[in-house]
Design an enzyme around this catalytic site. Structure first.
Site, PDB file in Angstrom:
ATOM      1  N   ARG A 197       3.561 -19.952   3.587  1.00 53.17           N
ATOM      2  CA  ARG A 197       3.172 -20.106   4.992  1.00 53.17           C
ATOM      3  C   ARG A 197       3.105 -21.578   5.400  1.00 53.17           C
ATOM      4  O   ARG A 197       3.410 -21.923   6.551  1.00 53.17           O
ATOM      5  CB  ARG A 197       1.848 -19.399   5.244  1.00 53.17           C
ATOM      6  CG  ARG A 197       1.920 -17.897   4.928  1.00 53.17           C
ATOM      7  CD  ARG A 197       0.841 -17.094   5.608  1.00 53.17           C
ATOM      8  NE  ARG A 197       0.774 -15.749   5.053  1.00 53.17           N
ATOM      9  CZ  ARG A 197       1.606 -14.745   5.369  1.00 53.17           C
ATOM     10  NH1 ARG A 197       2.585 -14.958   6.234  1.00 53.17           N
ATOM     11  NH2 ARG A 197       1.461 -13.552   4.817  1.00 53.17           N
ATOM     12  N   ASP A 225      -4.333 -15.217   7.921  1.00 50.53           N
ATOM     13  CA  ASP A 225      -3.047 -15.611   7.342  1.00 50.53           C
ATOM     14  C   ASP A 225      -2.163 -16.372   8.322  1.00 50.53           C
ATOM     15  O   ASP A 225      -1.145 -16.947   7.923  1.00 50.53           O
ATOM     16  CB  ASP A 225      -2.290 -14.384   6.840  1.00 50.53           C
ATOM     17  CG  ASP A 225      -2.842 -13.853   5.526  1.00 50.53           C
ATOM     18  OD1 ASP A 225      -3.437 -14.645   4.777  1.00 50.53           O
ATOM     19  OD2 ASP A 225      -2.694 -12.654   5.266  1.00 50.53           O
ATOM     20  N   SER A 244     -13.191  -9.662   3.703  1.00 50.90           N
ATOM     21  CA  SER A 244     -11.958  -9.651   2.924  1.00 50.90           C
ATOM     22  C   SER A 244     -11.405  -8.238   2.855  1.00 50.90           C
ATOM     23  O   SER A 244     -12.017  -7.360   2.241  1.00 50.90           O
ATOM     24  CB  SER A 244     -12.192 -10.180   1.505  1.00 50.90           C
ATOM     25  OG  SER A 244     -11.049  -9.952   0.691  1.00 50.90           O
ATOM     26  N   ARG A 285       0.816  -1.214   0.000  1.00 50.87           N
ATOM     27  CA  ARG A 285       0.000   0.000   0.000  1.00 50.87           C
ATOM     28  C   ARG A 285       0.849   1.264   0.000  1.00 50.87           C
ATOM     29  O   ARG A 285       0.469   2.278  -0.580  1.00 50.87           O
ATOM     30  CB  ARG A 285      -0.944  -0.023   1.211  1.00 50.87           C
ATOM     31  CG  ARG A 285      -2.075  -1.054   1.071  1.00 50.87           C
ATOM     32  CD  ARG A 285      -2.701  -1.373   2.433  1.00 50.87           C
ATOM     33  NE  ARG A 285      -3.898  -2.209   2.331  1.00 50.87           N
ATOM     34  CZ  ARG A 285      -3.878  -3.532   2.212  1.00 50.87           C
ATOM     35  NH1 ARG A 285      -2.721  -4.179   2.160  1.00 50.87           N
ATOM     36  NH2 ARG A 285      -5.019  -4.211   2.161  1.00 50.87           N
ATOM     37  N   ARG A 338      -6.111 -18.579  -8.247  1.00 45.95           N
ATOM     38  CA  ARG A 338      -6.903 -17.975  -7.179  1.00 45.95           C
ATOM     39  C   ARG A 338      -8.066 -17.158  -7.735  1.00 45.95           C
ATOM     40  O   ARG A 338      -7.959 -16.551  -8.805  1.00 45.95           O
ATOM     41  CB  ARG A 338      -5.992 -17.112  -6.289  1.00 45.95           C
ATOM     42  CG  ARG A 338      -4.900 -17.940  -5.630  1.00 45.95           C
ATOM     43  CD  ARG A 338      -3.967 -17.112  -4.777  1.00 45.95           C
ATOM     44  NE  ARG A 338      -4.662 -16.551  -3.635  1.00 45.95           N
ATOM     45  CZ  ARG A 338      -4.085 -15.764  -2.729  1.00 45.95           C
ATOM     46  NH1 ARG A 338      -2.804 -15.441  -2.895  1.00 45.95           N
ATOM     47  NH2 ARG A 338      -4.763 -15.299  -1.708  1.00 45.95           N
ATOM     48  N   GLN A 368      -8.871  -7.423   1.212  1.00 44.14           N
ATOM     49  CA  GLN A 368      -8.431  -7.180  -0.161  1.00 44.14           C
ATOM     50  C   GLN A 368      -9.576  -6.637  -1.014  1.00 44.14           C
ATOM     51  O   GLN A 368      -9.391  -5.707  -1.795  1.00 44.14           O
ATOM     52  CB  GLN A 368      -7.880  -8.471  -0.757  1.00 44.14           C
ATOM     53  CG  GLN A 368      -6.609  -8.968  -0.074  1.00 44.14           C
ATOM     54  CD  GLN A 368      -6.158 -10.314  -0.599  1.00 44.14           C
ATOM     55  OE1 GLN A 368      -6.764 -10.884  -1.500  1.00 44.14           O
ATOM     56  NE2 GLN A 368      -5.090 -10.843  -0.025  1.00 44.14           N
TER      57      GLN A 368
END
Length: 769
Positions: free
Chosen positions: A719, A641, A493, A352, A448, A495
């Protein structure tokens, strides 16, 4: 499956590769390329017959003497009988006459003969084939090895010439699948990495990455060689001059043919170069420092970044199509968890900071920027849209903002690596631009779902095309007149929310987003920090379109998602004591802290303060026995996450840990519920998978290992890889984790920090093939 053979090179065993099973191979044109192909096939264990056709009797004789070919001659008719594959390795401008000769004799070849070539301009050669055969034969597969040498002739044949080099095949829609497979096997047997693209794309790419640089090198050396001072110029030329002009020593006849054959693409790339050169000339002439730094810094970091993505291979233009090198973690059981660490900057905020800094008026100074591949991809994307960006250097980046309307059309697709955050936020930002754009990413990202942002953006008036199933790439039509909407998100979300707020900057009227559960609010906080008013009431945030952003300093906190792996490491390891410095504790991100605390972790926050509107603290965590819990549903979006690491904590807790409402984990870089469950099963951890979560039964006995060891496939998910690495602290055996290259996308220093706290982790790498 291809049969594999092991080859020996200078006494050293090299990587196994497929064996080519052609019975009779004919190479037409026994120069460097054809001779090296023969040498590479011999080295790979090729058992068939290799013959060659060449006008030079001495070249044929030398090829036989060197053991590269079995037979040869100057007449094609004498060599074509029962040949199963023909490789045309003659100059481009000689191709049509050779094809005409071949067409008259082809009936004598094997019934299933395949024809391929090595020319560097595919449209010209395809046209030759159509004129010669009346159509493009389905059994003809055009190809181009991206390899070469300043030397020429069969004397320079090198069995290693194609190893780790690209070979581009350009099949037509009706190319025979078996023929394509056989040509792929031919080049794979020679050690090459084989990829495919269209004829048109190939010629455009090669004009820019190969033909243009050769043209410039020939021109520069010729220009200097005709000057009176040429002796001093060449005598005192530094290494950079030699490196750049080395390719001017290449075969002049071959390059004459290439420039003529690929005339249109070469001229197009030359036009682009001349326009760029004119801009540089003007900047030098008027002393425009900003323009010079923008160009030089963009070029410098593009070079470095492409090298990183390509594992230092030389073929750059299609960098996003290449696989990463394979990385495996080998982690020994046990170890310690002690120390004071500062993990990298928050990835969400790093993305960002670049985006908003680029759109702001003025210069934005960023500290703590995450130098992972995903963040670098975002940074590079803005360079490609004309933004001058200095750095990163030790986490510092300087962004020369261009204002809300200052972005320029990129020359090609914008590559965002492995980052779903970047792709979804870019979608909103680019929906409001005047130019068309395309967003693409790595193999994992292309799986995705992007419909969750494309659909509401379409409601705002954007025109967006996706691949099947709403997957990337995203193609965004510029010039849309966006209108603000009132949008109820069907699932929580950050995002999606951020995407719509960024689109709302360019929309007429007000854009309101209502979320069903709290999500991270970095976008709202940072927009306010840049002077753009974002309001919030309850579960809804909104902004008015048409404003502007004002640059200011940004200090990116350490990423709590990265810190999580060491929080869990300390939470499960008896005697552990770890302090993580300057970690972002944004209320929308602290689910992992809340969940670990509920499980009984000994966790404290020290030195709490705010940096640029974001709360930060030092987090100290010491070992304490954990207990299984039902994870509160309201904490799930705040830790979405962090769950791979939390699953490892659950495997070490006493009793059962129950997770529900986490279906979002199914559509991350991998299906993280299933990927973690599969790994836990290999280690021997009792668990039950449900559609939106998992139950994990932990060991809870610190006196014995909590589970065994084994080999885990991380599925390329960073991850997953890091979670099973920290699991080794309580394992009874070695844990081997495959496909870990993507750890570099979010946490490039993970292994070094893991070793620092006392873990025994090593890295094994192999180049991608």
């Amino acid at each position: 499956m291809h049969e594999l053979a092991s080859t020996i090179e200078a006494g050293t065993t090299v990587e196994t590769r497929p064996v080519c099973h052609e019975s009779r191979l004919l190479i037409v044109g026994l120069g460097l390329i054809g001779g090296s192909l023969a040498a590479a096939l011999r080295a790979s264990g090729f058992k068939g017959t290799i013959s060659a056709c060449d006008p030079s009797a001495s070249e044929i004789a030398l090829g036989i003497e060197k053991g590269l070919i079995d037979t040869g001659g100057s007449e094609l008719a004498e060599l074509i009988d029962e040949v199963s594959m023909v490789v045309l390795a003659v100059p481009v401008l000689a191709m049509e006459s050779v094809m005409a000769n071949l067409a008259g004799e082809l009936h004598r070849a094997s019934e299933h003969v395949v024809i391929t070539d090595v020319g560097s301009t595919k449209a010209t050669i395809r046209n030759c084939a159509v004129r010669t055969f009346g159509e493009m034969p389905p059994s003809m597969v055009l190809g181009h090895p991206i390899a070469g040498s300043e030397k020429s002739g069969v004397a320079a044949a090198n069995p290693s010439l194609y190893i780790n080099h690209k070979v581009i095949l350009t099949p037509e829609p009706d190319t025979d699948a078996e023929a394509l497979s056989r040509v792929e096997t031919l080049w794979a047997a020679a050690g090459a990495d084989v990829l495919q693209m269209s004829v048109e794309r190939h010629d455009q790419v090669l004009a820019r990455t190969s033909h243009l640089p050769h043209l410039l090198a020939f021109s520069l050396v010729d220009t200097l060689a005709r000057q009176d001072e040429r002796l001093d110029i060449f005598r005192y030329a530094a290494g950079g001059f030699r490196d750049f002009t080395r390719i001017a020593g290449s075969d002049p006849v071959m390059w004459r043919d290439i420039f003529i054959a690929n005339r249109e693409a070469v001229l197009s790339s030359l036009d682009d170069f001349e326009a760029g050169l004119a801009r540089l000339r003007q900047a030098v002439e008027i002393g425009d420092s900003d323009a010079l730094i923008a160009t030089f810094d963009r070029a410098s970091h593009a070079r470095h970044y492409f090298d990183t993505l390509l594992n230092k291979t030389s073929y750059q233009a299609e960098y996003h199509m290449q696989p990463h090198g394979k990385v495996t973690y080998r982690v020994q059981p046990g170890g310690q968890a002690q120390g004071r660490l500062r993990v990298p900057g928050d990835k969400s905020m790093s993305h960002r900071s670049i985006m908003l800094g680029a759109l702001a008026e003025g210069v934005t100074e960023v500290k703590g920027f995450l130098e992972g591949e995903d963040s670098l991809a975002t940074l590079q994307a803005f360079r490609e849209m004309g933004v001058a960006i200095e750095g990163p250097q030790q986490g510092r980046v300087t962004i020369h903002g261009v204002g809300m309307q200052g972005l320029k059309a990129p020359s090609g697709p914008l590559y965002v690596g492995n980052s779903g955050t970047a792709m979804r936020l870019f979608a909103g930002l680019l929906a409001g631009q005047a130019f068309d754009s395309e967003l693409t990413g790595d193999e994992s990202l292309t799986k995705r779902p992007m419909g969750r942002v494309a659909d509401p953006l379409r409601l705002m008036g954007a025109t967006i095309d996706t691949a099947e199933g709403g997957r990337p790439p995203l193609k965004i039509k510029g010039g849309a007149a966006l209108k603000g909407i009132d949008y109820d998100m069907p699932m929580a979300s950050a995002q999606v929310k951020s995407c719509l707020l960024l689109a709302g900057l360019y929309a007429e009227g007000e854009t309101r987003v209502r979320e069903p559960a709290p999500t991270r609010d970095h976008t709202e906080r940072m927009l306010n920090g840049f002077g753009y008013n974002v309001l919030r009431e309850g579960d809804t945030c909104w902004l008015q379109g048409g404003g502007k952003l004002t640059a200011g300093p940004i200090d990116v906190p350490s990423d709590i998602s990265s810190a999580t792996f060491f929080l869990v490491a300390a939470a499960i390891t008896p005697g552990a004591d770890i302090t993580l410095e300057h970690v972002g504790i944004n209320p929308t991100r602290i689910g992992v802290i809340n969940i670990l605390s509920l499980m009984g972790a000994d966790l404290t926050l020290d030195n709490e303060h705010e940096v640029g509107g974001e709360p930060v603290a030092d987090i100290r965590i010491r070992y304490a026995p954990l207990k299984g819990i039902d994870i509160p549903v309201d904490q799930v979006p705040l830790a979405i996450d962090e769950f791979p690491a939390l699953f490892i904590a659950a495997a070490n807790a006493q009793g059962k840990t129950r997770l529900r409402g986490a279906e979002e984990l199914r559509v991350k870089e991998s299906d993280r519920i299933q990927a973690m469950a599969d790994g836990l099963a290999i280690l021997g951890v009792e668990h039950t998978v449900v559609a939106d979560g998992i139950d994990i039964v932990g060991n809870g006995d610190q006196a014995v290992p909590s589970y065994g060891g084994g080999r885990i496939d991380s599925l390329g998910d960073h991850r997953i890889a890091m979670a099973f690495a920290i699991a080794s602290l309580r394992a009874g055996g070695e844990i081997i984790i495959d496909d870990c290259a993507n750890v570099a996308t979010s946490f490039p220093d993970f292994v070094a920090l893991a070793q620092r706290i006392g873990m025994n982790v090593s890295v094994e790498e192999a180049s991608g093939r």
